[in-house]
Design an enzyme around this catalytic site. Structure first.
Site, PDB file in Angstrom:
ATOM      1  N   CYS A  94       1.055  -1.273  -0.305  1.00 31.71           N
ATOM      2  CA  CYS A  94      -0.091  -0.106  -0.001  1.00 31.71           C
ATOM      3  C   CYS A  94       1.033   1.438   0.287  1.00 31.71           C
ATOM      4  O   CYS A  94       1.385   1.321  -0.579  1.00 31.71           O
ATOM      5  CB  CYS A  94      -1.195  -0.190   0.995  1.00 31.71           C
ATOM      6  N   HIS A 195      -3.697  -4.226  -0.157  1.00 35.57           N
ATOM      7  CA  HIS A 195      -3.543  -4.852   1.176  1.00 35.57           C
ATOM      8  C   HIS A 195      -3.546  -6.593   0.672  1.00 35.57           C
ATOM      9  O   HIS A 195      -4.675  -7.422   1.439  1.00 35.57           O
ATOM     10  CB  HIS A 195      -4.387  -4.731   2.288  1.00 35.57           C
ATOM     11  N   GLU A 197      -2.721  -8.865   2.975  1.00 28.81           N
ATOM     12  CA  GLU A 197      -3.292  -9.236   4.437  1.00 28.81           C
ATOM     13  C   GLU A 197      -4.523  -9.391   4.550  1.00 28.81           C
ATOM     14  O   GLU A 197      -5.080  -9.412   6.132  1.00 28.81           O
ATOM     15  CB  GLU A 197      -2.058  -8.577   5.700  1.00 28.81           C
TER      16      GLU A 197
END
Length: 219
Positions: A94, A195, A197
């Site tokens: 990001c 992202h 995650e």
């Protein structure tokens, strides 16, 4: 090779993965994702930790100029550049992608200057931040994106986007008002606007691939 000790790393658990801590958010979620795919990451703001790292991850959310000030105040700028220049496996996430470029339109501030190009604000008239799931169209193969199906959806939260110079390593694009670089790859340097995650199983695959990539480099 940064962090190389001449011994082959046989698994993610053997790797020394440093997640750079510069008080720019989402560190715990990145660390948890790495743990979920078998790594034991070290979250640290100590620049000397990069000297012995097998791989480095630069996450981040928020303001580009503030993030650069935070990196500079921790003496992290030169070690990051050296790690990448020396060929160490590096993943930006990001804001960690945007900081790699030359400058950002946010405050017309300098960034790390590793990737030629500028960071631009999403066009007027769009709802910002661009938040939610969107597809990524990968344009060439890289080990970190291996096995990711075409048009896979990942989670985004951003108001600015990286605009690398033409031909400099754009590996994936996403459309939100305009097509923008959502994945970058050049040799040892990889970065995503999305992202991983926060992107479920497909995002964990990106981290798993990065660990395999780092393991091969450390062998």
């Amino acid at each position: 090779m940064p962090g190389g000790n001449g011994d082959a790393c046989n698994s993610a658990a053997d790797l020394r993965i440093v997640v750079i801590d510069y008080q720019s958010g989402n560190l715990r979620s990145v660390a948890k994702a790495l743990e979920a795919v078998g790594a034991h990451p070290l979250v640290s703001e100590n620049p000397s930790e990069l000297d012995t790292a097998d791989a480095v991850i630069l996450p981040g959310v928020g303001s580009g100029p503030a993030a650069m000030q935070a990196l500079e105040s921790r003496d992290l700028v030169a070690p990051i550049k050296k790690f990448i220049t020396d060929g160490g496996p590096f993943l930006g996430v990001c804001l960690g992608l945007q900081l790699l470029l030359d400058r950002t339109e946010e405050g017309d501030a300098p960034c790390l200057g590793i990737v030629p190009g500028r960071v631009k604000r999403l066009p007027a008239g769009l709802k910002v931040p661009h938040m939610g799931w969107n597809s990524v169209e990968f344009s060439f193969d890289h080990p970190v994106f291996q096995g990711i199906p075409p048009s896979s959806h990942f989670y985004f939260v951003h108001s600015y986007y990286a605009s690398p110079d033409e031909g400099s390593g754009v590996a994936g694009t996403t459309t939100y008002g305009l097509p923008f670089c959502s994945a970058y790859a050049r040799n040892n340097l990889v970065a995503t606007q999305f992202h991983p995650e926060k992107s479920g199983d497909i995002g964990l695959q990106v981290y798993r691939n990065f660990l395999h990539f780092a393991s091969r480099a450390a062998a």
